[in-house]
Design a protein around this motif. Structure first.
Motif, PDB file in Angstrom:
ATOM      1  N   TYR A  64       7.625  31.853   2.122  1.00  0.00           N
ATOM      2  CA  TYR A  64       8.323  30.714   2.716  1.00  0.00           C
ATOM      3  C   TYR A  64       7.774  29.407   2.167  1.00  0.00           C
ATOM      4  CZ  TYR A  64      10.432  27.834   6.418  1.00  0.00           C
ATOM      5  OH  TYR A  64      11.174  26.908   7.119  1.00  0.00           O
ATOM      6  N   PHE A 107       6.155  15.926   1.541  1.00  0.00           N
ATOM      7  CA  PHE A 107       5.195  17.018   1.604  1.00  0.00           C
ATOM      8  C   PHE A 107       5.885  18.350   1.337  1.00  0.00           C
ATOM      9  CE2 PHE A 107       1.341  15.034   2.932  1.00  0.00           C
ATOM     10  CZ  PHE A 107       1.724  13.912   3.646  1.00  0.00           C
ATOM     11  N   GLU A 134       8.394  32.390   7.678  1.00  0.00           N
ATOM     12  CA  GLU A 134       8.804  31.348   8.615  1.00  0.00           C
ATOM     13  C   GLU A 134       8.333  31.707  10.017  1.00  0.00           C
ATOM     14  OE1 GLU A 134      10.732  33.478   7.120  1.00  0.00           O
ATOM     15  OE2 GLU A 134      12.397  34.145   8.382  1.00  0.00           O
ATOM     16  N   GLY A 135       8.332  30.690  10.892  1.00  0.00           N
ATOM     17  CA  GLY A 135       7.960  30.946  12.278  1.00  0.00           C
ATOM     18  C   GLY A 135       6.553  30.490  12.590  1.00  0.00           C
ATOM     19  N   TYR A 136       5.778  31.364  13.247  1.00  0.00           N
ATOM     20  CA  TYR A 136       4.488  30.931  13.786  1.00  0.00           C
ATOM     21  C   TYR A 136       3.346  31.023  12.780  1.00  0.00           C
ATOM     22  CZ  TYR A 136       3.741  35.974  14.420  1.00  0.00           C
ATOM     23  OH  TYR A 136       3.613  37.317  14.235  1.00  0.00           O
ATOM     24  N   TYR A 137       3.644  31.371  11.556  1.00  0.00           N
ATOM     25  CA  TYR A 137       2.588  31.468  10.551  1.00  0.00           C
ATOM     26  C   TYR A 137       2.134  30.070  10.134  1.00  0.00           C
ATOM     27  CZ  TYR A 137       4.022  36.303  10.319  1.00  0.00           C
ATOM     28  OH  TYR A 137       4.329  37.589  10.656  1.00  0.00           O
ATOM     29  N   GLU A 138       0.859  29.956   9.790  1.00  0.00           N
ATOM     30  CA  GLU A 138       0.284  28.675   9.399  1.00  0.00           C
ATOM     31  C   GLU A 138       1.001  28.110   8.179  1.00  0.00           C
ATOM     32  OE1 GLU A 138      -3.872  28.789   8.665  1.00  0.00           O
ATOM     33  OE2 GLU A 138      -4.003  26.675   8.121  1.00  0.00           O
ATOM     34  N   GLN A 139       1.377  26.844   8.277  1.00  0.00           N
ATOM     35  CA  GLN A 139       1.941  26.130   7.142  1.00  0.00           C
ATOM     36  C   GLN A 139       0.792  25.473   6.383  1.00  0.00           C
ATOM     37  OE1 GLN A 139       5.535  25.280   6.570  1.00  0.00           O
ATOM     38  NE2 GLN A 139       5.925  27.004   7.931  1.00  0.00           N
ATOM     39  N   PHE A 149      -0.010  22.721   3.687  1.00  0.00           N
ATOM     40  CA  PHE A 149       0.642  21.553   3.105  1.00  0.00           C
ATOM     41  C   PHE A 149      -0.062  21.094   1.837  1.00  0.00           C
ATOM     42  CE2 PHE A 149       3.826  20.168   6.153  1.00  0.00           C
ATOM     43  CZ  PHE A 149       3.489  20.897   7.284  1.00  0.00           C
ATOM     44  N   GLY A 150       0.745  20.560   0.911  1.00  0.00           N
ATOM     45  CA  GLY A 150       0.196  19.884  -0.248  1.00  0.00           C
ATOM     46  C   GLY A 150      -0.282  18.490   0.127  1.00  0.00           C
ATOM     47  N   SER A 163       7.220  29.590  19.320  1.00  0.00           N
ATOM     48  CA  SER A 163       5.798  29.293  19.188  1.00  0.00           C
ATOM     49  C   SER A 163       5.643  27.793  19.001  1.00  0.00           C
ATOM     50  CB  SER A 163       5.175  30.029  18.005  1.00  0.00           C
ATOM     51  OG  SER A 163       5.772  29.605  16.791  1.00  0.00           O
ATOM     52  N   GLN A 185       2.829  24.823  17.368  1.00  0.00           N
ATOM     53  CA  GLN A 185       1.610  24.568  16.600  1.00  0.00           C
ATOM     54  C   GLN A 185       1.189  23.120  16.762  1.00  0.00           C
ATOM     55  OE1 GLN A 185       3.116  25.768  12.714  1.00  0.00           O
ATOM     56  NE2 GLN A 185       2.155  27.776  12.910  1.00  0.00           N
ATOM     57  N   TYR A 194      -1.043  20.268  14.577  1.00  0.00           N
ATOM     58  CA  TYR A 194      -1.643  19.922  13.293  1.00  0.00           C
ATOM     59  C   TYR A 194      -2.371  18.589  13.421  1.00  0.00           C
ATOM     60  CZ  TYR A 194       1.241  23.470  10.958  1.00  0.00           C
ATOM     61  OH  TYR A 194       1.825  24.653  10.559  1.00  0.00           O
ATOM     62  N   LEU A 245      -3.459  22.825  10.072  1.00  0.00           N
ATOM     63  CA  LEU A 245      -3.240  23.513  11.334  1.00  0.00           C
ATOM     64  C   LEU A 245      -4.502  23.544  12.190  1.00  0.00           C
ATOM     65  CD1 LEU A 245      -1.240  25.266  13.036  1.00  0.00           C
ATOM     66  CD2 LEU A 245      -2.337  27.263  11.966  1.00  0.00           C
ATOM     67  N   THR A 278      -2.130  27.696  16.960  1.00  0.00           N
ATOM     68  CA  THR A 278      -0.781  28.185  17.237  1.00  0.00           C
ATOM     69  C   THR A 278      -0.794  28.852  18.606  1.00  0.00           C
ATOM     70  OG1 THR A 278      -0.310  28.597  14.902  1.00  0.00           O
ATOM     71  CG2 THR A 278       1.076  29.718  16.510  1.00  0.00           C
ATOM     72  N   ALA A 332       8.545  26.183  16.599  1.00  0.00           N
ATOM     73  CA  ALA A 332       9.361  27.082  15.773  1.00  0.00           C
ATOM     74  C   ALA A 332      10.593  27.494  16.565  1.00  0.00           C
ATOM     75  CB  ALA A 332       8.559  28.306  15.359  1.00  0.00           C
ATOM     76  N   GLY A 357      12.844  30.291  13.258  1.00  0.00           N
ATOM     77  CA  GLY A 357      11.600  30.140  12.530  1.00  0.00           C
ATOM     78  C   GLY A 357      11.366  28.781  11.924  1.00  0.00           C
TER      79      GLY A 357
END
Lengths: 113, 114
Positions: free
Chosen positions: A31, A90, A97-102, A104-105, B31, B33, B35, B45, B48, B92, B100
Motif C-alpha cells: 500500500y 508526503f 491499508e487500514g490499521y497498519y503503520e504508515q 512517511f517520507g 481503527s 492512529q 501520529y 506513528l 494504533t 481508518a 482502510g
C-alpha cells in the motif's frame, strides 16, 4: 533500509508547468499513498495504490496523476501546476491499508507562483 | 467523506502540566492512529487502537478509543519540552468501497515551555 524516500525536497514551479514528484520505498509494502498537508487541514489523501498496477483516487485527486508500475515506486504527476497546489506533499507506504503503520517520507515542499 | 474534528488546534503549556487532545467524528472507524510530526519531517506513528474502549499507554502518553469507535483522546502527563510537535489523529474507514483509507484530523500544535 532507506524506508520511504522522496525527491525533490523543495521545488518552485510557475503556473502551468508540469512536474513529477518521486517516491520510493524499500520495505516491499503493498500500500502506497500520496497526501498533501496544508496549514490547519491536516493531511488529505490525493491518490493511493494497493499494489503494482492498481491505483485509485483519494479525497483531493484533481490536477494530479499517479501510476504504479513496480512495488517500489509511486510517482505523483502535476499536470498543469496551479497556485492552489502550493503545499507540502508526503508519500507514505504500509504493509496494507487500514490499521497498519504508515511510514512517511520526509516530504516535498512545492511552491507554485 | 468522513471527518475527524481534532481539538484544540493549538496548545501552549508549561513543563510539568497535563493536557488532553481530542479527536471526534460522527462516523465509525475500524481503527484509529495517533501520529507525531516534527518540523520538516513526516509523521511518525505513536499508537494504533482497534477495539472500542481500548486504552493504551506509552510512557507518559495515554490513548483511548471511544466505546463506539467514533472518537479518541490523547492525554499527556507532566509534559516536557521534548513533547513539542504536531499531533495528528487518523481514522481508518470501517467499510464500503473506501475501506482502510485514512482520514486525518486537522492536527494539534503543542508547545511545551521549559
Amino acid at each position: 533500509n532507506a524506508g520511504v524516500t522522496q525527491t525533490p525536497k523543495f521545488q518552485v514551479l510557475k503556473t502551468g508547468q508540469s512536474m513529477t514528484l518521486q517516491c520510493a520505498q524499500d520495505m516491499n509494502h503493498e500500500y502506497m499513498s500520496w497526501y498533501r498537508q496544508d496549514p490547519g487541514m491536516g493531511l488529505r489523501l490525493i491518490h493511493y495504490s494497493v499494489g503494482a498496477g492498481i491505483t485509485d483516487q483519494g479525497e483531493v485527486p484533481n490536477g494530479y496523476n499517479v501510476s504504479r508500475s513496480t512495488t517500489e515506486d509511486f510517482p505523483l504527476r502535476l499536470l498543469s501546476a496551479a497556485p492552489s497546489q502550493t503545499s507540502v506533499y508526503f508519500c507514505a507506504s504500509s504493509y496494507r491499508e487500514g490499521y497498519y503503520e504508515q511510514y512517511f517520507g520526509p516530504g516535498t515542499r512545492l511552491t507554485v507562483t | 467523506t468522513q471527518l475527524l474534528e481534532q481539538s484544540p488546534q493549538f496548545l501552549s503549556i508549561q513543563e510539568g502540566e497535563n493536557l488532553t487532545v481530542y479527536c471526534n467524528s460522527s462516523s465509525v472507524f475500524s481503527s484509529l492512529q495517533w501520529y507525531r510530526q516534527e518540523p520538516g519531517e513526516g509523521p511518525v506513528l505513536l499508537v494504533t487502537v482497534v477495539t472500542g474502549g481500548e486504552v493504551k499507554k506509552l510512557k507518559r502518553l495515554t490513548f483511548q478509543f471511544g466505546d463506539a469507535r467514533k472518537d479518541s483522546s490523547l492525554h499527556i502527563t507532566a509534559a516536557q519540552p521534548g513533547d513539542t510537535g504536531l499531533y495528528l489523529c487518523a481514522g481508518a474507514t470501517a467499510g464500503g468501497t473506501s475501506y482502510g483509507k485514512l482520514t486525518f484530523g486537522q492536527g494539534t500544535i503543542l508547545t511545551v515551555h521549559p
